[in-house]
Scaffold this active site. Structure first.
Site, PDB file in Angstrom:
ATOM      1  N   ARG A   1      -6.495   6.204 -10.409  1.00 18.06           N
ATOM      2  CA  ARG A   1      -7.662   5.730  -9.655  1.00 18.06           C
ATOM      3  C   ARG A   1      -8.905   6.025 -10.476  1.00 18.06           C
ATOM      4  NH1 ARG A   1      -6.292   8.946  -4.864  1.00 18.06           N
ATOM      5  NH2 ARG A   1      -4.368   8.061  -4.040  1.00 18.06           N
TER       6      ARG A   1
ATOM      7  N   THR B   1       2.860  -4.717  -6.778  1.00 12.89           N
ATOM      8  CA  THR B   1       2.844  -3.776  -5.655  1.00 12.89           C
ATOM      9  C   THR B   1       4.101  -3.953  -4.840  1.00 12.89           C
ATOM     10  OG1 THR B   1       1.853  -3.326  -3.489  1.00 12.89           O
ATOM     11  CG2 THR B   1       1.414  -5.482  -4.420  1.00 12.89           C
TER      12      THR B   1
ATOM     13  N   ASP C   1       4.286  -3.604  -1.783  1.00  7.89           N
ATOM     14  CA  ASP C   1       3.933  -3.912  -0.396  1.00  7.89           C
ATOM     15  C   ASP C   1       3.996  -5.398  -0.052  1.00  7.89           C
ATOM     16  OD1 ASP C   1       3.414  -1.174  -0.114  1.00  7.89           O
ATOM     17  OD2 ASP C   1       1.331  -1.424  -0.720  1.00  7.89           O
TER      18      ASP C   1
END
Lengths: 328, 328, 328, 328
Positions: free
Chosen positions: B77, B131, B133
């Site tokens: 991050r 990802t 997701d």
């Protein structure tokens, strides 16, 4: 004790299930057939014995179960079996089926039941060590332990992908109840930074020290294995303590949980379960009773149940030493 | 915008890692070489871009990474990249290496960064949906989603061994952030009794009803899949609510956690990542910029990043209907 | 044809088995129950239909089969079904059970049988594409194909360990009959040096060229994927031809064989099989007959069987192109 | 011989690769560092030693290799090392790096090399048993054997899906060179109808008899495990002989091949390799030379290489007996 002639064997699984239990049941059934004995499956452990949930088993009933996790005989806890009345009912059911010997597959609680039952009613019984925890004396490895270790390291391999991609510190909690066997194997097998087990105290300060020294050596990702039964708490508690000292670390916790109990048994566990299943039947034929069959130094060994369930089996000193050397 | 000639491509991974990211990086590097372009790997995402952690990549650098989980470019991050100063430094570093285009592999946050960077500095960039997701529009499937579904059902298969051996009710929490894609796939794929996803309310009463009706039908083991982002809470909270209504049930909870992010990518994800990696390079060559490359109905599609990150992708109505029919 | 009311569905699997067939059977049974229809399992395909090996199925019969490879209904070839007399007997058996519709799960031969049966006796039947080969039109993917691709690349990953440890050249033969779908996926998914498929000629000279150019680029290990149905022969034959040109290469051959047919189905195949099983039952209810249910562009599509079995499905041009770019 | 002080250890892998070799290398490197020794990696076995392909190894060089199959040091055959001149060059290269001790990981050929080298030049060397074949005395299990057994049974599990779906007879050939260890484990672990190993003659007539008697017992699918080194030929030859006697059987053959050599090592092999890697370094420190480190009855044992490579290790009589009982 006199060698009674065995003609009908009852087999049950009890306690927490473990991969390889089906392989053991299969071996009991098939070797019993080989020796011209009848076998009865007792469903849901001692609870099923009390409720007379008993069925004759043939070879075809155990086809295609060798490779399956869990236990097709199912398992359950039984409060009633802890009472004399419960055990009397259980005994009556056994007799009504003409069952004159028992094979009990499970952990220490399950074997304790067999021992009690033997003492009270003289039913010859042989226990087989079926538990992922490896916490039974009288065998180098319990049925299911090897598979659980493989399951654990495969899961940790996946976690390491993420840990190393993000330079994270992961606390991974593995099963094992009061024993650190799975944890030590997983610790060495996953190249963990540290392994916390119930048998050994590792003050949080030492863990912090280890992590800091690895940080200096530019090891950016770290996995710490925590046995569930640890005295300093589980992975969650320990991670919180560590977080206080290392507030900048990106820390995550994973509790592997029940997936460690399941899955297709490993080659090792299939072999172990198969050999012990045969050993149980042959042991009964040869007059063994009130013992657990295990394998020590590659040989079948029959240990009095009373001794097998005494929890004095210890994590190999040398394994722990190796874990430490390799995590520096 | 005019079709600038691209000569040096920078590639980075950002956000949560996903299986197949390495396969995508490899495809970017190898197809760039095929088209005689240079490639620079930017380590640790935007953070590494700001810190100038950039290295030229050759084919040999991406040998033997295709099958590995995680991302060898690492991910991180970056608070600093959210500031104009940070992005200016990032841009300066890009320029100092002569990098004139970017491939960004990650989720919506990562693509948002690429979009911003494009708007401010005109750097053509192509995003790839990386990802587990599956919550990005502009592609039927994101890189890593298929592998995560496989990981989830393999874990649940193991849990089912235990669930059925003990006639237990398991609540298994799977990942997916605000999206129920993994949960619905895992629900159908594991024959779950119910699947709770963020997109749909399922009052606890209905769940209780379903479980009771299954109990009548003699289904003795039950698995309930709970998506992590559910409005009624995670697996732990829901299990507690259910316990109140069904106090005799033997209930267990497993939170699969980060192991869903790792592991060797599936065939599907390797193919998807490889095709998208090539599509990213070919897209840049053909003047695409500020778009995400995805696959819709088996065709490569370039969608403006701004549109891809709008979270309007929905769990297939029909999948949810099938899940319901099959769990009755 | 008029929409007859369906009350009893027969389901059978036929031809080579494929992972996900059990999931499809389960979905047929459970969705039939959901719509208050009865289901009969026909064992050993058309052969069992002729021999009247038919049994009513309940939900409990399909418990715990979702995750298992193979088909619990078994499969067989039937010479007799190819004769009018055989089919008459088959029809009589269907009628004797009151079965008024069929779901046939299998490859093109199996669907051809269903089509014939429909034409001769008017039995509404819906085919489901169950084959690892992916060689049926009317669906993007057949049931079992995704799992077979995963099995192939997992095996090739293991072979690569050895290939790279020894700088060897491996020829790996994968299944697929006359179709190169598995080969192309495995080729991309394993980073193969080359992929030889039936649909495309690749002269041995070109293969030699490719291998030599990779040798110059210091790629020391090489894997060449060969589809079993190739016109230049299987892996063994091709390896011999190459050996003549590259006598110093350490060459090995592995024919993956039948293990590609088995194994627990992937998440993708479980989902596909479950959706198609429901679609088969709902199709019959809505008057569909003589069609195959498939999924194209994420939507259920019913294609006349006659059209589905015409072998004009082709390996995606773009997939082949990507394979080539990435193997340079 | 006098206890020379060791300061620089060379490590190489040689012969067929085996899962766990990387874990052993890692353990050698990390434990050497722990004891303040330097380690040099010798690439491509003895061939690399002659060609001076030697590189100093640090802890970071062995990061993330623990879980990988194959050997990152690579392996090769060396004709030149069989000549005195070749070995002289090898020795000179060792000396030029100041290497004063060797750890050689491999099978009997590799250990023979180490023994010869010790005899001629007095270089203390410790061998580690790295081979999937388990055919070395001086250790209960060789590094890679457990993983190979797991790989074999997982493949056979898949084949069984197909075998049972079609009531077929499969002959599955497993590796093991002249030894039947993998075959016996796979035979028990897969519930095979019969297991043919080099150590035991099983006339084809007996095999036919066994298959016929199983057919009477309605066992419809059969798997026969054939060790590659069998005197009656491999799986292909035996299947042809059987086909003559049982012409109606649907017979298939699968040769598992090199995939048995690869794959991520099992927990058991990671532990074994880690412990032996540490034992090698500690053995050298304590003056051991010309020995192989192994584990017998859970204890580290150093056996003179000359004795370890004598091929008198035998398949456990009792394992074979169990296999027979369970296959009836």
């Amino acid at each position: 004790m006199a060698n009674k002639t065995i003609t009908r064997i009852g087999v049950l699984t009890s306690g927490g299930d473990a991969p390889g239990m089906n392989a053991a049941i299969r071996a009991v059934v098939r070797s019993a057939k080989y020796y011209n004995l009848e076998v009865f499956g007792i469903f849901r452990g001692y609870e099923g014995l009390i409720q007379n949930d008993i069925k004759k088993l043939e070879n075809r009933d155990v086809a295609y179960i060798l490779e399956r996790g869990g236990t097709f005989l199912k398992s359950a806890r039984s409060q009633e079996f802890r009472t004399p009345e419960g055990r009397q009912t259980a005994y009556d059911n056994l007799k009504s089926h003409g069952i004159d010997a028992l094979v009990v597959i499970g952990g220490d609680g399950s074997l304790t039941g067999a021992h009690l039952f033997y003492k009270e009613f003289g039913i010859p019984s042989i226990g087989l060590p079926g538990t992922i925890d490896n916490d039974l004396s009288g065998t180098d490895s319990t049925i299911g332990f090897d598979t659980a270790c493989n399951t654990a390291i495969e899961a940790i391999d996946k976690i390491r992908d993420t840990a190393s991609s993000h330079d994270r510190l992961f606390f991974v909690e593995v099963m094992g109840r009061d024993a650190g066997f799975i944890a030590v194997n997983a610790g060495i097998g996953s190249g963990a930074a540290a392994t916390l087990i119930p048998e050994r105290k590792m003050p949080v300060e030492n863990l912090i020290e280890r992590l800091k020294s690895r940080a200096k050596a530019k090891k950016q990702s770290n996995i710490v294995i925590v046995a569930e039964g640890g005295k300093s708490g589980g992975a969650l508690e320990i991670s919180k303590k560590v977080k206080k000292f290392l507030p900048t670390y990106d820390i995550r916790v994973t509790i592997l949980g029940h997936l460690q109990r399941g899955g297709s048994p490993s080659s090792f566990d299939r072999l172990l379960a198969s050999k012990l299943g045969v050993a149980a039947v042959e042991g009964l034929i040869h007059g063994k009773e009130d013992v657990m069959a295990g394998i020590i130094n590659n040989k079948i060994v029959y240990t009095p149940i009373k001794r097998a369930i005494v929890d004095d089996k210890e994590v190999d000193e040398d394994d722990f030493r190796v874990a430490k050397i390799l995590s520096q």
